[in-house]
Design a protein around this motif. Sequence first.
Motif, PDB file in Angstrom:
ATOM      1  N   CYS A  28     -22.504 -25.733  -6.851  1.00 61.08           N
ATOM      2  CA  CYS A  28     -22.220 -24.889  -8.572  1.00 61.08           C
ATOM      3  C   CYS A  28     -23.089 -26.254  -9.700  1.00 61.08           C
ATOM      4  CB  CYS A  28     -21.173 -24.786  -8.443  1.00 61.08           C
ATOM      5  SG  CYS A  28     -19.713 -26.269  -9.161  1.00 61.08           S
ATOM      6  N   GLY A  29     -22.901 -26.234 -10.320  1.00 62.66           N
ATOM      7  CA  GLY A  29     -23.056 -27.285 -11.366  1.00 62.66           C
ATOM      8  C   GLY A  29     -22.588 -28.293 -11.764  1.00 62.66           C
ATOM      9  N   MET A  30     -21.460 -28.267 -11.396  1.00 61.73           N
ATOM     10  CA  MET A  30     -21.016 -29.593 -11.232  1.00 61.73           C
ATOM     11  C   MET A  30     -19.996 -29.764 -10.311  1.00 61.73           C
ATOM     12  SD  MET A  30     -19.331 -29.568 -15.158  1.00 61.73           S
ATOM     13  CE  MET A  30     -18.320 -28.196 -14.636  1.00 61.73           C
ATOM     14  N   PHE A  64     -17.381 -29.183  -8.900  1.00 57.97           N
ATOM     15  CA  PHE A  64     -15.821 -29.585  -8.974  1.00 57.97           C
ATOM     16  C   PHE A  64     -15.258 -28.733  -9.086  1.00 57.97           C
ATOM     17  CE2 PHE A  64     -13.173 -30.898 -12.179  1.00 57.97           C
ATOM     18  CZ  PHE A  64     -12.500 -31.598 -11.742  1.00 57.97           C
ATOM     19  N   GLY A  65     -15.597 -27.437 -10.160  1.00 59.64           N
ATOM     20  CA  GLY A  65     -14.754 -26.195  -9.805  1.00 59.64           C
ATOM     21  C   GLY A  65     -14.859 -25.093  -8.772  1.00 59.64           C
ATOM     22  N   THR A  66     -16.047 -24.339  -9.163  1.00 61.34           N
ATOM     23  CA  THR A  66     -16.691 -22.984  -8.088  1.00 61.34           C
ATOM     24  C   THR A  66     -17.161 -23.722  -7.054  1.00 61.34           C
ATOM     25  OG1 THR A  66     -17.551 -22.863 -10.491  1.00 61.34           O
ATOM     26  CG2 THR A  66     -18.453 -21.450  -8.520  1.00 61.34           C
ATOM     27  N   MET A  87     -15.876 -26.152  -5.216  1.00 65.54           N
ATOM     28  CA  MET A  87     -14.544 -26.577  -4.158  1.00 65.54           C
ATOM     29  C   MET A  87     -13.989 -25.717  -3.971  1.00 65.54           C
ATOM     30  SD  MET A  87     -15.010 -29.702  -4.536  1.00 65.54           S
ATOM     31  CE  MET A  87     -13.341 -30.908  -4.033  1.00 65.54           C
ATOM     32  N   MET A  88     -13.793 -24.733  -4.934  1.00 67.87           N
ATOM     33  CA  MET A  88     -12.943 -23.188  -4.419  1.00 67.87           C
ATOM     34  C   MET A  88     -13.576 -22.238  -2.955  1.00 67.87           C
ATOM     35  SD  MET A  88     -12.271 -21.716  -8.122  1.00 67.87           S
ATOM     36  CE  MET A  88     -13.544 -20.058  -7.702  1.00 67.87           C
ATOM     37  N   LEU A 131     -25.347 -29.789  -8.752  1.00 68.57           N
ATOM     38  CA  LEU A 131     -26.900 -29.040  -9.154  1.00 68.57           C
ATOM     39  C   LEU A 131     -27.659 -30.581  -9.305  1.00 68.57           C
ATOM     40  CD1 LEU A 131     -27.684 -26.505 -11.661  1.00 68.57           C
ATOM     41  CD2 LEU A 131     -27.813 -26.628  -9.106  1.00 68.57           C
ATOM     42  N   PRO A 136     -22.504 -19.332  -7.090  1.00 71.53           N
ATOM     43  CA  PRO A 136     -22.269 -18.361  -7.146  1.00 71.53           C
ATOM     44  C   PRO A 136     -23.542 -17.345  -7.400  1.00 71.53           C
ATOM     45  CG  PRO A 136     -21.715 -19.883  -8.295  1.00 71.53           C
ATOM     46  CD  PRO A 136     -22.183 -20.468  -7.276  1.00 71.53           C
ATOM     47  N   ASP A 137     -24.172 -16.218  -7.332  1.00 71.25           N
ATOM     48  CA  ASP A 137     -25.216 -15.677  -7.846  1.00 71.25           C
ATOM     49  C   ASP A 137     -25.700 -16.034  -8.791  1.00 71.25           C
ATOM     50  OD1 ASP A 137     -23.700 -13.792  -9.402  1.00 71.25           O
ATOM     51  OD2 ASP A 137     -24.448 -12.150  -8.478  1.00 71.25           O
ATOM     52  N   ASP A 138     -25.461 -16.073  -9.602  1.00 72.76           N
ATOM     53  CA  ASP A 138     -25.792 -16.035 -10.869  1.00 72.76           C
ATOM     54  C   ASP A 138     -26.767 -18.051 -10.519  1.00 72.76           C
ATOM     55  OD1 ASP A 138     -26.177 -16.174 -14.152  1.00 72.76           O
ATOM     56  OD2 ASP A 138     -25.661 -18.418 -13.618  1.00 72.76           O
ATOM     57  N   HIS A 160     -31.940 -21.770  -9.312  1.00 72.90           N
ATOM     58  CA  HIS A 160     -31.951 -22.983  -9.144  1.00 72.90           C
ATOM     59  C   HIS A 160     -32.319 -22.840  -7.827  1.00 72.90           C
ATOM     60  CE1 HIS A 160     -30.415 -24.090 -12.966  1.00 72.90           C
ATOM     61  NE2 HIS A 160     -29.009 -23.144 -12.774  1.00 72.90           N
TER      62      HIS A 160
END
Lengths: 162, 92
Positions: free
Chosen positions: B7-9, B11-13, B15-16, B39, B53-55, B59
């Motif tokens: 994910c971007g960081m 840290f959140g997504t 890790m989930m 990233l 995440p598909d978004d 990247h």
Amino acid sequence: MTKITFELDELLTLKTTRAKVQVKSWQEAADIVGNLLVDEGKVQPGYVARMKEVIDEVGPYMVIAPGVALLHARPEHGVNMPCIALITLDEPVPFGHAENDPVDIVFAFGATDKDSHVPALKKLAKQISRSEVIESVRSAHSDKALCEAFVELCDHPNRTKE
Amino acid sequence: MIIATLCGMGFGTSMMLKLSVEDILKEEGLRAKIESWDLGSHKGQKADIIVAPDDMARHLKDSESEVVLIHNLTDEAEIKTKLMAAINELQA
């Protein structure tokens, strides 16, 4: 060293909950949910700015499920203590996500270390995946009802709300 | 097998997603090294499968890994179906 705990139902309080907020953009929603944490001294103002920058830079991947955004930055971006805030929007707004727009449930959280928040996030994801949870959050028309709906469901993860 | 969540960081997504992947592998009796990446640091790292995440598809256009894109990060069934398809592809 005291172990840092991150319990959703303890961290979300009436002061960090707002139901049916009116906003015109995702940026405004992010400011409102983030500033609930700033006003309580949980995060620095720069943390809220950073949450928005990440979405600008990387994309709205933090819209984790249809209608639901989970905003955050990193501990070093200005988190004073573990925290979470929740707002629901009167009218949903787009975040620019191809699948999960528009959004009307916005969480913001801050964590102070690398992993104490992770089990709580997983628990949150599990709750968000249940339609009855989302319905009860959406149907709360006061801050108190919203906070209670959330805490109730965190307390009793297996109970279906009637 | 190395599976990375991104994910971007980091840290959140991611890790989930990492916890979801761990649960799925345990259910299926599979073993893998699971890492969570952000990233900024993922370039140069190698994984057999990247779950994101598909978004974040744009990247990952040039990735040599098998890329698994998730619409709804809270939907365990979606994550499981897509991850298992990628694992089967890899082992075929």
